[in-house]
Motif scaffolding. Sequence first.
Motif, PDB file in Angstrom:
ATOM      1  N   VAL A 141      -6.865   4.727  -3.480  1.00 31.21           N
ATOM      2  CA  VAL A 141      -6.722   3.916  -2.215  1.00 31.21           C
ATOM      3  C   VAL A 141      -7.624   2.917  -2.564  1.00 31.21           C
ATOM      4  O   VAL A 141      -6.889   1.362  -2.135  1.00 31.21           O
ATOM      5  N   PHE A 142      -8.353   2.553  -2.496  1.00 38.02           N
ATOM      6  CA  PHE A 142      -9.302   1.387  -2.660  1.00 38.02           C
ATOM      7  C   PHE A 142      -8.617  -0.043  -3.917  1.00 38.02           C
ATOM      8  O   PHE A 142      -8.736  -0.973  -3.307  1.00 38.02           O
ATOM      9  N   MET A 152       0.867  -1.220  -0.055  1.00 36.54           N
ATOM     10  CA  MET A 152      -0.282   0.075   0.070  1.00 36.54           C
ATOM     11  C   MET A 152       0.625   1.049  -0.406  1.00 36.54           C
ATOM     12  O   MET A 152       1.998   1.138   0.684  1.00 36.54           O
ATOM     13  N   GLY A 153       0.258   2.195  -0.155  1.00 38.54           N
ATOM     14  CA  GLY A 153       1.110   3.694  -0.488  1.00 38.54           C
ATOM     15  C   GLY A 153       1.688   3.460   0.807  1.00 38.54           C
ATOM     16  O   GLY A 153       1.027   4.051   1.911  1.00 38.54           O
ATOM     17  N   ASN A 154       3.018   5.167   0.720  1.00 36.20           N
ATOM     18  CA  ASN A 154       3.383   5.926   2.250  1.00 36.20           C
ATOM     19  C   ASN A 154       2.176   6.933   2.503  1.00 36.20           C
ATOM     20  O   ASN A 154       1.294   7.146   1.398  1.00 36.20           O
ATOM     21  N   TYR A 155       2.408   6.628   3.863  1.00 39.94           N
ATOM     22  CA  TYR A 155       1.669   8.430   4.457  1.00 39.94           C
ATOM     23  C   TYR A 155       3.412   9.295   3.983  1.00 39.94           C
ATOM     24  O   TYR A 155       3.482   9.013   4.804  1.00 39.94           O
ATOM     25  N   SER A 214      -4.540  -0.433  -2.618  1.00 44.52           N
ATOM     26  CA  SER A 214      -5.170  -1.856  -0.583  1.00 44.52           C
ATOM     27  C   SER A 214      -5.478  -2.964  -1.585  1.00 44.52           C
ATOM     28  O   SER A 214      -5.361  -3.610  -0.044  1.00 44.52           O
ATOM     29  N   GLY A 215      -5.801  -3.282  -3.259  1.00 43.34           N
ATOM     30  CA  GLY A 215      -6.590  -4.673  -3.665  1.00 43.34           C
ATOM     31  C   GLY A 215      -8.218  -4.673  -2.906  1.00 43.34           C
ATOM     32  O   GLY A 215      -8.279  -5.103  -3.059  1.00 43.34           O
ATOM     33  N   LEU A 244      -9.942   8.564  -3.387  1.00 40.08           N
ATOM     34  CA  LEU A 244     -10.444   7.072  -2.451  1.00 40.08           C
ATOM     35  C   LEU A 244     -10.516   6.036  -3.402  1.00 40.08           C
ATOM     36  O   LEU A 244     -10.200   5.309  -2.986  1.00 40.08           O
ATOM     37  N   THR A 281      -1.521  13.832   2.797  1.00 42.62           N
ATOM     38  CA  THR A 281      -1.017  13.336   1.824  1.00 42.62           C
ATOM     39  C   THR A 281      -0.804  11.228   1.567  1.00 42.62           C
ATOM     40  O   THR A 281       0.153  11.396   1.913  1.00 42.62           O
ATOM     41  N   ILE A 282      -0.887  10.667   0.003  1.00 43.46           N
ATOM     42  CA  ILE A 282      -0.693   9.348  -0.092  1.00 43.46           C
ATOM     43  C   ILE A 282      -0.460   9.465  -1.313  1.00 43.46           C
ATOM     44  O   ILE A 282      -0.409   9.833  -1.714  1.00 43.46           O
TER      45      ILE A 282
END
Lengths: 336, 336
Positions: free
Chosen positions: A123-124, A1-4, A127-128, A120, A9-10
């Motif tokens: 993100v979904f 998953m993406g870093n924070y 993250s799979g 969003l 910010t993603i």
Amino acid sequence: MGNYYGKGTINFDNAPSVHSYASAVGPKEGQGPLADYFDYIGEEAALGEKSWEMAEVILQKSAFRSALEKGQLAETDISFIFAGDLLNQCTCSSYGIRDFDIPFIGLFGACSTMAESLALASVFVESGLAQNAAAMTSSHFCSAERQFRMPVNYGGQRTPASQWTATAAGCVVVAPRKAPPYVRAATFGKVTDMGVKDVNNMGGAMAGAAYETISTHLANTQQSINDFDMILTGDLGKVGSGLLIDLFKRDSVDIARVHADCGLMLYKISEQDVHAGASGCGCSASVLCGYILKRISEGKLKNVLFTATGALMSPTMSQQGESIPAVAHAVHISAE
Amino acid sequence: MGNYYGKGTINFDNAPSVHSYASAVGPKEGQGPLADYFDYIGEEAALGEKSWEMAEVILQKSAFRSALEKGQLAETDISFIFAGDLLNQCTCSSYGIRDFDIPFIGLFGACSTMAESLALASVFVESGLAQNAAAMTSSHFCSAERQFRMPVNYGGQRTPASQWTATAAGCVVVAPRKAPPYVRAATFGKVTDMGVKDVNNMGGAMAGAAYETISTHLANTQQSINDFDMILTGDLGKVGSGLLIDLFKRDSVDIARVHADCGLMLYKISEQDVHAGASGCGCSASVLCGYILKRISEGKLKNVLFTATGALMSPTMSQQGESIPAVAHAVHISAE
């Protein structure tokens, strides 16, 4: 998953793809400079429906169906729809989506919704949690005008700072990384209130939120405006764009060099009587899903920071003398 | 990150924790059976503010600040706030949150917002995008009543199926897994329209959405009602709860055995003149963040399927003769 990366910010390490996209607009938008890029242009404002609200529903459904078709996807391929719109209770999203058998995550970000939903959905997907996720929004001049300002038929005089709410919708389908355009990063903004109380000056109310979100994105990702071909705001119009440029000048940043605004791209400003430009969720949605994503797909634009801007304006609060808070969300879309 | 169980359902492998939670309510709720569980009880409906809308803002800010305090967190510890409310333009969320320096992801799910926000906050925490994320919502009887139905002072006769919009707010702070309560899974629902057109029968409009989401959650997770101590709906009230039980009976499932409804828990129904029960975003939010999470923390409830239900009712669409679509989102909260 993406870093924070930092607050708000993603970073999408494995940047998801914009799988497909589509736009649907009304007749006035179909006479503007981007007419050739839209997937559907209605012949009249009501689009054959009995109400403007139902016309807006049609626009959103049309954009969604076109995006599926262009992406060779079936309804069942979409895991989640992220959508919202300008109308009270986000009516056009829920009445549109009730015809589809797809989980619905309803959003309210006013005219920032295209960026909020796209971030969003990304993100979904990253993250799979979603195979494909749709991000969607719309607006309609007539449904918005009578809700927020005047009965349309009353023909109230419009002020120079006022903008024309776009009759338009856009939909992006996000999928796991395969081909450009890629969604590389996103910044969710804070509620920013510049103290503007003029309900006919949405650009002024939103400029501070756009400045805040763009600055935060650049700081958190350690980038500068030179890393982008285009920093694209949603619907600041003439007044808000001028303010944004001034705000960046205080930081010795000449954002004007890369700045563009969907609100200044959708219409022939001088000919189409739209005063300070276009506005509405559908403005940034249709410019993104019509023109911009096509330019990125063709490699003519490499890195765009799409920053949709929302004035969280409530007539009830304005009548109580309150100022207009705003929010902006940014999504970095890239051909690389 | 969580698995993708099946359409709409997310499994949180490394279930995040409910780090802290708080509720704030008005005077009528403070006279109900759960009075001892609320963190703040206002003395009168306006809470000292000049408008009901600003009173609702105070409720939401109070719940947020109490949740921070109870969790020994500072504002800077919160990465994102997920919030929305019943008012047009989700006014009380944006006007509340503008005082905080925290990225805001605005939602619209009507009375399903507490579950929608909690599920999204959990996604962001589990995926490492947020250190802590806040999920929050509110409603206010007076601000909602005049927006959706009648001017409050008009004193219109209320029908037997009508429900009393709670003057209440709730806030949950979600953090990485450490101690119970845990957020184990969530299902985002579809827009479901039962064809109900009676704006005084929200429970009837929402029962189908609750049935759809609970059934989907159980099917996707291969669980049955026996896996839960409590299947808790948001605000179906008397009418909607009866319909939900009937809908499950068609599947030979006796959900009544484990079913409870926040709308039937917030007031002394027979004494407080609330007809079919409580409703509003704040109903399920305050019952969850007052009573239920405390019971789970104490281990007195082990597994609760919190299913907040939202009637996506728009007065504009109702006046045009449209029926009322609804959506429900479910979150599995566990002591284990």
